[in-house]
Motif scaffolding. Structure first.
Motif, short mmCIF file in Angstrom:
data_model
loop_
_atom_site.label_atom_id
_atom_site.label_comp_id
_atom_site.label_asym_id
_atom_site.label_seq_id
_atom_site.Cartn_x
_atom_site.Cartn_y
_atom_site.Cartn_z
N GLU A 184 17.11 -18.32 -50.48
CA GLU A 184 17.45 -18.27 -51.90
C GLU A 184 16.56 -19.20 -52.71
O GLU A 184 16.34 -18.97 -53.90
CB GLU A 184 18.90 -18.70 -52.11
CG GLU A 184 19.91 -17.63 -51.87
CD GLU A 184 21.20 -17.92 -52.62
OE1 GLU A 184 21.52 -19.10 -52.81
OE2 GLU A 184 21.87 -16.95 -52.99
N HIS A 185 16.03 -20.22 -52.07
CA HIS A 185 15.16 -21.16 -52.79
C HIS A 185 13.89 -20.47 -53.28
O HIS A 185 13.28 -20.91 -54.24
CB HIS A 185 14.81 -22.35 -51.90
CG HIS A 185 15.94 -23.34 -51.80
ND1 HIS A 185 16.15 -24.33 -52.73
CD2 HIS A 185 16.94 -23.48 -50.89
CE1 HIS A 185 17.21 -25.04 -52.40
NE2 HIS A 185 17.72 -24.54 -51.29
N GLN A 186 13.51 -19.39 -52.61
CA GLN A 186 12.30 -18.66 -53.01
C GLN A 186 12.53 -17.83 -54.28
O GLN A 186 11.57 -17.39 -54.90
CB GLN A 186 11.85 -17.78 -51.84
CG GLN A 186 10.38 -17.35 -51.93
CD GLN A 186 9.98 -16.43 -50.79
OE1 GLN A 186 10.40 -16.62 -49.65
NE2 GLN A 186 9.19 -15.41 -51.08
N LEU B 79 16.15 -19.46 -58.31
CA LEU B 79 17.48 -19.47 -58.92
C LEU B 79 18.38 -20.52 -58.28
O LEU B 79 19.56 -20.57 -58.58
CB LEU B 79 18.13 -18.08 -58.75
CG LEU B 79 17.43 -16.90 -59.43
CD1 LEU B 79 18.02 -15.57 -58.94
CD2 LEU B 79 17.54 -17.00 -60.95
N THR B 80 17.81 -21.31 -57.38
CA THR B 80 18.62 -22.20 -56.57
C THR B 80 18.14 -23.65 -56.66
O THR B 80 16.94 -23.90 -56.75
CB THR B 80 18.56 -21.72 -55.10
OG1 THR B 80 19.28 -20.50 -55.01
CG2 THR B 80 19.16 -22.72 -54.14
N MET B 81 19.11 -24.56 -56.66
CA MET B 81 18.77 -25.98 -56.64
C MET B 81 19.72 -26.72 -55.70
O MET B 81 20.93 -26.57 -55.78
CB MET B 81 18.89 -26.58 -58.05
CG MET B 81 18.40 -28.02 -58.17
SD MET B 81 16.62 -28.22 -57.90
CE MET B 81 15.95 -27.66 -59.47
N ASP B 82 19.13 -27.51 -54.80
CA ASP B 82 19.93 -28.45 -54.03
C ASP B 82 20.06 -29.69 -54.90
O ASP B 82 19.06 -30.20 -55.39
CB ASP B 82 19.23 -28.83 -52.72
CG ASP B 82 19.16 -27.67 -51.74
OD1 ASP B 82 19.97 -26.72 -51.87
OD2 ASP B 82 18.30 -27.72 -50.84
N VAL B 83 21.30 -30.12 -55.10
CA VAL B 83 21.51 -31.30 -55.93
C VAL B 83 22.09 -32.44 -55.10
O VAL B 83 22.55 -32.24 -53.96
CB VAL B 83 22.46 -30.99 -57.13
CG1 VAL B 83 21.86 -29.94 -58.04
CG2 VAL B 83 23.84 -30.57 -56.65
N TYR C 169 28.55 -25.16 -44.15
CA TYR C 169 28.98 -25.66 -45.47
C TYR C 169 27.86 -26.49 -46.13
O TYR C 169 27.36 -27.43 -45.54
CB TYR C 169 30.23 -26.51 -45.24
CG TYR C 169 30.77 -27.27 -46.42
CD1 TYR C 169 30.96 -26.66 -47.65
CD2 TYR C 169 31.15 -28.61 -46.27
CE1 TYR C 169 31.50 -27.38 -48.72
CE2 TYR C 169 31.70 -29.33 -47.32
CZ TYR C 169 31.86 -28.71 -48.55
OH TYR C 169 32.39 -29.41 -49.59
N GLU C 170 27.48 -26.08 -47.34
CA GLU C 170 26.45 -26.81 -48.08
C GLU C 170 26.93 -27.08 -49.51
O GLU C 170 26.61 -26.32 -50.42
CB GLU C 170 25.13 -26.01 -48.13
CG GLU C 170 24.44 -25.87 -46.79
CD GLU C 170 23.00 -25.36 -46.90
OE1 GLU C 170 22.52 -25.18 -48.04
OE2 GLU C 170 22.36 -25.17 -45.86
N PRO C 171 27.69 -28.15 -49.70
CA PRO C 171 28.25 -28.41 -51.04
C PRO C 171 27.18 -28.74 -52.08
O PRO C 171 27.49 -28.78 -53.28
CB PRO C 171 29.17 -29.61 -50.79
CG PRO C 171 28.67 -30.26 -49.55
CD PRO C 171 28.10 -29.16 -48.72
N TRP C 172 25.95 -28.94 -51.64
CA TRP C 172 24.86 -29.32 -52.56
C TRP C 172 24.01 -28.14 -53.01
O TRP C 172 23.21 -28.27 -53.92
CB TRP C 172 23.93 -30.32 -51.84
CG TRP C 172 23.29 -29.70 -50.62
CD1 TRP C 172 22.15 -28.94 -50.60
CD2 TRP C 172 23.75 -29.77 -49.28
NE1 TRP C 172 21.88 -28.51 -49.32
CE2 TRP C 172 22.85 -29.01 -48.48
CE3 TRP C 172 24.84 -30.39 -48.65
CZ2 TRP C 172 23.01 -28.86 -47.11
CZ3 TRP C 172 24.98 -30.24 -47.27
CH2 TRP C 172 24.09 -29.48 -46.52
N HIS C 173 24.16 -26.98 -52.37
CA HIS C 173 23.27 -25.84 -52.64
C HIS C 173 23.88 -24.99 -53.76
O HIS C 173 24.84 -24.26 -53.55
CB HIS C 173 23.09 -25.03 -51.35
CG HIS C 173 22.21 -23.81 -51.48
ND1 HIS C 173 20.96 -23.73 -50.91
CD2 HIS C 173 22.41 -22.63 -52.10
CE1 HIS C 173 20.44 -22.53 -51.17
NE2 HIS C 173 21.30 -21.85 -51.89
N LEU C 174 23.30 -25.13 -54.97
CA LEU C 174 23.80 -24.40 -56.13
C LEU C 174 22.91 -23.19 -56.40
O LEU C 174 21.70 -23.31 -56.48
CB LEU C 174 23.80 -25.30 -57.36
CG LEU C 174 24.71 -26.52 -57.32
CD1 LEU C 174 24.70 -27.22 -58.67
CD2 LEU C 174 26.13 -26.13 -56.94
#
Ligand code: ZN
Length: 251
Positions: free
Chosen positions: A161-163, A166-170, A217-222
């Motif tokens: 999804e990072h490609q 539209l995605t940001m790890d925060v 689970y990735e609570p940081w991957h928006l």
């Protein structure tokens, strides 16, 4: 679902994809055959049949998952790669040093501003990643953890999804639990879980949905999906984008 070569990785991916339905056959194949029928003069003048009333409690058909990566609602997962796999989004901008597309960047800037106002300071950790960056990252994880575990925490190139841009790890500004599941228990992580939907974002890999999403689970991957989809998911208590698009088989 077939993979080019059988390997531990392929087996792991196939396992993760068990609950996700495969793509339908081509529309042409699914369409009923058109049969030429000679229509008699009598049937042409026959009165139109009374339309059947729509049942009130009918379940809405889930929307078809978009495959065009330019569409903000695009579904990208282990069975839905980017099309083309080498896709590069246009108009990438920076949010605190990390790149993403302009529309999600604007929404994220607002999200971070409002979070800060309520005492949760959020920073960007990882945004757009190109095909080649993802390729290198996946290879690194595979060397470190083996292919099966690498596939649970990272995407193959062309499947991330990072490609999409539209995605940001925060992360939390103080660096607490960076890219760790405990981020979900930080003030920043809790704020994001509660409020991201208002800005068109979803926590893409929620707890307990690994069999559906293919990821731990990735609570940081928006993931930005736009407020229309994020609101529908929030109001409908729809846990993942796979559920939203009806990709999860009913038990
Ligand atoms: Zn991520």
């Amino acid at each position: 679902m077939s993979y080019p070569r059988r390997s531990a990785l392929a087996a792991a991916l196939a396992g993760a994809a068990l609950l996700i339905t495969s793509l339908p056959a081509s529309p042409a194949a699914a369409a009923p055959l058109r049969t030429a029928v000679a229509v008699s003069a009598a049937s042409r003048t026959a009165p139109a049949p009374t339309p059947t009333p729509t049942p009130v409690a009918a379940k809405p058909t889930p929307p078809k998952p978009p495959r065009d990566p330019r569409n903000i609602g695009v579904l990208v997962n282990k069975t839905h790669p980017l099309k083309p796999k080498s896709y590069v989004p246009k108009g990438l901008v920076r949010v605190n040093g990390q790149r993403m597309r302009a529309e999600p960047a604007k929404a994220l800037t607002k999200l971070m501003r409002d979070a800060k106002r309520s005492g949760a300071r959020i920073v960007t950790v990882s945004g757009y990643r190109s095909y080649s960056t993802q390729k290198a990252l996946f290879a690194r994880y595979t060397r470190a953890y083996g292919s099966a575990y690498a596939a649970r925490i990272s995407a193959r190139p062309g499947y991330s999804e990072h490609q999409t841009g539209l995605t940001m790890d925060v992360g939390a500004a103080n660096g607490a639990c960076r890219l760790g599941s405990c981020f979900g228990n930080t003030k920043a992580g809790r704020w994001v879980a509660k409020n991201a939907w208002k800005y068109g974002y979803i926590v893409r890999y929620p707890k307990g949905q690994e069999k559906v999403t293919g990821y731990t689970y990735e609570p940081w991957h928006l993931r930005y999906v736009g407020v229309k989809i994020s609101t529908a998911m929030k109001k409908g208590k729809i846990p993942t984008l796979e559920h939203y698009y009806g990709q999860v088989k009913r038990r």
